[in-house]
Design an enzyme around this catalytic site. Structure first.
Site, PDB file in Angstrom:
ATOM      1  CG  ASN A   9     136.439  56.273  20.611  1.00 34.78           C
ATOM      2  OD1 ASN A   9     135.781  55.646  21.452  1.00 34.78           O
ATOM      3  ND2 ASN A   9     135.929  56.646  19.441  1.00 34.78           N
ATOM      4  CE  LYS A  11     136.437  53.893  17.239  1.00 33.28           C
ATOM      5  NZ  LYS A  11     136.532  53.826  15.803  1.00 33.28           N
ATOM      6  CG  HIS A  92     132.988  58.685  16.581  1.00 31.95           C
ATOM      7  ND1 HIS A  92     132.750  57.694  15.674  1.00 31.95           N
ATOM      8  CD2 HIS A  92     134.316  58.654  16.843  1.00 31.95           C
ATOM      9  CE1 HIS A  92     133.895  57.076  15.398  1.00 31.95           C
ATOM     10  NE2 HIS A  92     134.865  57.649  16.087  1.00 31.95           N
ATOM     11  CD  GLU A  94     133.036  53.984  14.960  1.00 31.71           C
ATOM     12  OE1 GLU A  94     132.969  53.881  16.187  1.00 31.71           O
ATOM     13  OE2 GLU A  94     134.090  53.814  14.321  1.00 31.71           O
ATOM     14  CD  GLU A 164     137.814  60.507  14.885  1.00 31.16           C
ATOM     15  OE1 GLU A 164     138.773  59.977  15.439  1.00 31.16           O
ATOM     16  OE2 GLU A 164     136.639  60.114  15.032  1.00 31.16           O
ATOM     17  N   GLY A 170     139.477  53.034  11.357  1.00 32.18           N
ATOM     18  CA  GLY A 170     139.471  51.582  11.483  1.00 32.18           C
ATOM     19  C   GLY A 170     139.806  50.840  10.200  1.00 32.18           C
ATOM     20  CB  SER A 210     144.264  54.232  10.430  1.00 32.20           C
ATOM     21  OG  SER A 210     143.099  53.486  10.134  1.00 32.20           O
TER      22      SER A 210
HETATM   23  P1  PGA Z   1     140.824  54.270  14.614  1.00 35.11           P
HETATM   24  O1  PGA Z   1     139.534  55.048  15.174  1.00 35.11           O
HETATM   25  O2  PGA Z   1     142.037  54.873  15.272  1.00 35.11           O
HETATM   26  O3  PGA Z   1     140.609  52.837  15.001  1.00 35.11           O
HETATM   27  O4  PGA Z   1     140.833  54.467  13.142  1.00 35.11           O
HETATM   28  C1  PGA Z   1     139.555  56.435  15.422  1.00 35.11           C
HETATM   29  C2  PGA Z   1     138.214  56.891  15.926  1.00 35.11           C
HETATM   30  O5  PGA Z   1     137.176  56.413  15.448  1.00 35.11           O
HETATM   31  O6  PGA Z   1     138.141  57.746  16.825  1.00 35.11           O
END
Ligand code: PGA
Length: 247
Positions: A9, A11, A92, A94, A164, A170, A210
């Protein structure tokens, strides 16, 4: 046998040139027994189609669940289909938090995507507050019942689930393999209870938050973890491919 999947992803990162280079580099390495898929910013999807990376499908991080019309700034599922896109992320954290996508919209997106023949990567996961209150299993199961379990059984094969935990996204703070596994096990059990054992056994459940080359092996060794949805580490071809080789 469930499909093992490592999904990137990206982003809202990369310039067009960087995106094309990264996709090309990822595709330079052939990796057997695992499906890789890349979720790029919408803006680059068309250009990425022309990069010779036949084994790695691309997907969209977002879309609007209406075919066409006066929705300034949005991109419809039909426009994605027209580009030949087959995978989308829905739910997601976000999008849920920053863009205030609620359960009703997420449910509508799931329905429309499935009807359009798109494969859905459905994200669920709890905040730190919910985890600390001890209600994380109920919370995630609620997300599944509210957003997914209205689907008919036959449609469920178009779903891949990504667990997640928001506190791990992140932040550099990964869920332990045990924490991830116990949630994945509950999710699979819920699918078995709502639908069937067969469906539960054939649905891929990915971990996200992460995930990196240094912890992917331990996570993917767990019985109910079928791969990962990778944010930060998917921006580096070597790291992303090393994660894909961690089974
Ligand atoms: P990350 O994000 O690996 O940077 O923690 C995962 C995600 O949001 O899909």
């Amino acid at each position: 046998m469930r499909r093992k999947i490592v999904a990137g992803n990206w982003k809202m990162n990369l310039t067009k040139g960087e995106a094309l280079d990264l996709y090309h580099s990822i595709g330079q390495e052939k990796i057997d027994n695992v499906s890789r898929v890349i979720f790029s910013p919408l803006l680059f999807l068309d250009a990425l189609k022309y990069v010779e990376t036949p084994e790695i499908p691309i997907g969209a991080q977002n879309f609007f669940p209406i075919k066409e019309g006066a929705f300034t700034g949005e991109v419809s599922y039909a426009q994605l289909k027209d580009l030949g896109i087959e995978n989308v992320i829905i739910g997601h954290s976000e999008r849920r938090t920053i863009f205030h996508e609620d359960d009703a919209l997420i449910r509508q997106k799931v329905e429309v995507a499935i009807a359009a023949g798109l494969h859905v990567y459905f994200c669920c996961g709890e905040s730190l507050e919910v985890r600390e209150s001890g209600k994380h299993f109920d919370y995630v199961l609620h997300q599944l019942t509210d957003n997914l379990f209205h689907l008919e059984k036959e449609k469920f094969s178009q779903i891949t689930i990504a667990y997640e935990p928001i506190w791990a996204i992140g932040t550099g703070k990964t869920a332990t393999p045990e924490q991830a596994e116990e949630m994945h096990e509950r999710i699979r059990l819920a699918i078995a209870q709502y639908y069937s054992n067969t469906l539960a056994e054939s649905t891929s459940i990915l971990y996200g938050g992460s995930c990196k080359p240094s912890n992917a092996k331990e996570l993917f060794a767990k019985k109910n973890i079928d791969g990962g949805l990778i944010g930060g580490a998917s921006l580096n071809a070597k790291d992303f491919n090393n994660i894909a080789k961690s089974f």
